[in-house]
Motif scaffolding. Structure first.
Motif, mmCIF file in Angstrom:
data_model
loop_
_atom_site.group_PDB
_atom_site.id
_atom_site.type_symbol
_atom_site.label_atom_id
_atom_site.label_comp_id
_atom_site.label_asym_id
_atom_site.label_seq_id
_atom_site.Cartn_x
_atom_site.Cartn_y
_atom_site.Cartn_z
ATOM 1 N N GLU A 1 11.143 95.208 28.590
ATOM 2 C CA GLU A 1 10.754 95.804 27.319
ATOM 3 C C GLU A 1 9.242 96.028 27.286
ATOM 4 O OE1 GLU A 1 14.165 93.480 24.660
ATOM 5 O OE2 GLU A 1 12.028 93.161 24.244
ATOM 6 N N PRO A 2 8.781 96.928 26.421
ATOM 7 C CA PRO A 2 7.332 97.087 26.261
ATOM 8 C C PRO A 2 6.719 95.751 25.841
ATOM 9 C CG PRO A 2 8.517 98.868 25.176
ATOM 10 C CD PRO A 2 9.548 97.863 25.582
ATOM 11 N N GLY A 3 5.758 95.285 26.592
ATOM 12 C CA GLY A 3 5.101 94.035 26.246
ATOM 13 C C GLY A 3 5.694 92.814 26.902
ATOM 14 N N THR A 4 6.873 92.961 27.527
ATOM 15 C CA THR A 4 7.460 91.830 28.257
ATOM 16 C C THR A 4 7.873 92.290 29.644
ATOM 17 O OG1 THR A 4 9.740 92.241 27.553
ATOM 18 C CG2 THR A 4 8.392 90.878 26.123
ATOM 19 N N GLY A 5 7.686 91.441 30.609
ATOM 20 C CA GLY A 5 8.087 91.762 31.970
ATOM 21 C C GLY A 5 9.108 90.757 32.448
ATOM 22 N N SER A 6 8.637 89.755 33.193
ATOM 23 C CA SER A 6 9.529 88.745 33.734
ATOM 24 C C SER A 6 9.888 87.661 32.722
ATOM 25 C CB SER A 6 8.879 88.097 34.971
ATOM 26 O OG SER A 6 8.641 89.060 35.980
ATOM 27 N N ASP A 7 9.260 87.693 31.553
ATOM 28 C CA ASP A 7 9.491 86.660 30.539
ATOM 29 C C ASP A 7 10.693 87.033 29.671
ATOM 30 O OD1 ASP A 7 9.362 84.590 28.779
ATOM 31 O OD2 ASP A 7 7.492 85.221 27.814
ATOM 32 N N LEU A 8 11.897 86.724 30.164
ATOM 33 C CA LEU A 8 13.107 87.102 29.445
ATOM 34 C C LEU A 8 13.231 86.399 28.106
ATOM 35 C CD1 LEU A 8 15.729 87.237 32.339
ATOM 36 C CD2 LEU A 8 14.749 89.154 31.086
ATOM 37 N N ALA A 9 12.668 85.215 28.001
ATOM 38 C CA ALA A 9 12.753 84.478 26.735
ATOM 39 C C ALA A 9 12.057 85.222 25.603
ATOM 40 C CB ALA A 9 12.147 83.086 26.897
ATOM 41 N N ALA A 10 11.167 86.141 25.950
ATOM 42 C CA ALA A 10 10.407 86.873 24.933
ATOM 43 C C ALA A 10 11.076 88.182 24.519
ATOM 44 C CB ALA A 10 9.002 87.152 25.449
ATOM 45 N N LEU A 11 12.317 88.416 24.951
ATOM 46 C CA LEU A 11 13.018 89.643 24.585
ATOM 47 C C LEU A 11 13.065 89.824 23.076
ATOM 48 C CD1 LEU A 11 16.159 89.784 26.931
ATOM 49 C CD2 LEU A 11 14.046 91.078 27.125
ATOM 50 N N LYS A 12 12.871 91.062 22.639
ATOM 51 C CA LYS A 12 12.894 91.353 21.215
ATOM 52 C C LYS A 12 14.111 92.178 20.805
ATOM 53 C CE LYS A 12 7.920 91.009 20.290
ATOM 54 N NZ LYS A 12 7.598 90.338 21.549
ATOM 55 N N THR A 13 14.809 92.765 21.761
ATOM 56 C CA THR A 13 16.011 93.532 21.446
ATOM 57 C C THR A 13 17.096 92.593 20.925
ATOM 58 O OG1 THR A 13 15.527 95.214 23.114
ATOM 59 C CG2 THR A 13 17.808 95.036 22.381
ATOM 60 N N THR A 14 17.612 92.892 19.748
ATOM 61 C CA THR A 14 18.598 92.012 19.119
ATOM 62 C C THR A 14 19.973 92.663 19.051
ATOM 63 O OG1 THR A 14 18.027 92.843 16.917
ATOM 64 C CG2 THR A 14 16.848 90.884 17.704
ATOM 65 N N ALA A 15 20.986 91.822 19.082
ATOM 66 C CA ALA A 15 22.368 92.266 18.896
ATOM 67 C C ALA A 15 22.992 91.346 17.845
ATOM 68 C CB ALA A 15 23.142 92.202 20.199
ATOM 69 N N VAL A 16 23.254 91.901 16.673
ATOM 70 C CA VAL A 16 23.787 91.118 15.554
ATOM 71 C C VAL A 16 25.276 91.418 15.395
ATOM 72 C CG1 VAL A 16 23.621 90.657 13.085
ATOM 73 C CG2 VAL A 16 21.545 91.140 14.409
#
Length: 393
Positions: free
Chosen positions: A139-154
């Protein structure tokens, strides 16, 4: 661009390849000679490999050959994937114009974690070339840091509502099926425990493709942004168990990094080969530049390092075929071979002199294309961190 070659600089014996693999290699190389070699320049200019080529690969059994026969595959071993990767790389098509990613990185998620219904729904088309896949993590702003994902699925009843943006997605333009990493539990601690994998199909309401990204190299593989704005995805598209996505991603990284290593070492072998041919034919001060001691020493050093890398890599491929786990070793292979490919590109370009900077010379394309190998599948800095951790540091 040069045609597919036999790899004269590779002196090792690959014990994991049998007679049937060599027969397969000859057939695939012949296929590429006819269906790819004449068009590589155009594909580079168009910034993608046409869907018609994908379908031709599917017709001949060159997509996902390891998939079970019940889904249209050949139930082949990993050695066939190695052969396809090597022949594509020799051609200078990077990761097969996206085909390697599709066959050996994305589809294994569906094969390993998909339900029987999902497999019957998606695998046959992936083998035939009707379905082209990608994996959407970055994602924009995150690379290998998967814990920082901002895409949500509700979860809302029988659907997930997905919101977020992905970038640097290979096969992003041609792809019509994407494995998307989403946060399904935003309150999970640590964050990676709240990640799920959800399969999103082209045409899904609220899902659209962004612009095609202009890359420094590997032009023939299309790369794009993916945008999710209240995208409505059926719950049955959840891959595996909810909130287990991080563990699924980690389980497939060994093969992904091995694939990058294969491409890197073959790239180095190919660059060494074309440079050996060049220095023997190029004259300066009345004699071939291959007679200069500096040239000889540079190429001798590269040949030695490439041979060492190939021997180490072939050993890991054998272990992978035997289903062994070797996280530390594959991290070593990924960073070392990709760094070696970049070093080889730099040294070989220098030995070409001014001609090495010209697009009409093959080394120029290799120079720009191998640069990304130290970045994707986890940066080389991440690889060294894994190694250090496993050394108890």
């Amino acid at each position: 661009m040069a045609k597919t070659l036999t790899g004269k600089t590779n002196l090792t014996t690959k014990t994991y390849l049998k007679e049937e693999h060599h027969i397969f290699r000859k057939a695939f190389a012949k296929f590429l000679e006819k269906e790819a070699v004449p068009f590589v320049e155009k594909w580079e200019e168009d910034r993608l490999v046409p869907i018609s080529f994908w379908k031709k690969m599917g017709e001949q059994g060159y997509l996902c050959p390891w998939v079970g026969e019940e889904y249209g595959g050949l139930n082949a071993d990993f050695g066939y994937s190695v052969v396809i990767n090597e022949e594509f790389t020799k051609l200078g098509l990077g990761p097969g114009g996206g085909a390697i990613l599709h066959s050996d990185i994305v589809i294994p998620y569906i094969d390993s974690y998909g339900t029987e219904e999902q497999k019957r729904r998606w695998l046959p088309g992936s083998v035939s070339g009707e379905i082209i896949t990608g994996v959407a993590m970055t994602e924009p702003g995150t690379g290998s840091d998967l814990a920082a994902l901002k895409t949500t699925a509700v979860r809302k009843g029988d659907y997930f509502v997905i919101n977020g943006e992905k970038t640097f997605i290979s096969n992003g333009i041609l792809g019509n099926l994407f494995v998307v990493a989403c946060k399904t539990d935003p309150h999970a601690v640590p964050g990676y425990k709240g990640i799920s994998l959800i399969v999103v199909e082209e045409g899904t309401p609220g899902f659209k493709k962004g612009k095609q990204l202009k890359k420094m190299g590997i032009h023939s593989q299309d790369t794009a942004e993916l945008i999710f704005e209240d995208a409505i995805v059926p719950v049955e598209n959840l891959l595996g168990d909810e909130n287990k996505g991080f563990y699924y991603l980690m389980s497939k990284l060994q093969q992904e990094r091995l694939i990058v290593s294969i491409s890197a070492i073959v790239s180095a072998e190919r660059m060494l080969e074309i440079t050996l041919n060049y220095v023997k034919g190029r004259h300066a001060f009345g004699k071939p530049i291959s007679s200069f001691q500096n040239t000889q020493f540079k190429l001798a050093e590269l040949a030695t390092e490439i041979q060492i890398g190939r021997a180490f890599l072939d050993n890991l491929i054998e272990k992978h075929i035997d289903k062994e786990n070797f996280v530390t070793e594959v991290s070593m292979a990924k960073w070392w071979t990709s760094a070696l490919a970049k070093k080889t590109a730099s040294e070989c370009m220098q030995l070409h002199g001014g001609y090495g900077f010209m697009e009409e010379y093959e080394i120029a394309r290799w120079y720009r294309d191998v640069a990304v190998q130290s970045i994707f599948a986890g940066t080389n800095e991440i690889m060294k961190g894994i190694i250090a951790s496993n050394l108890g540091l």
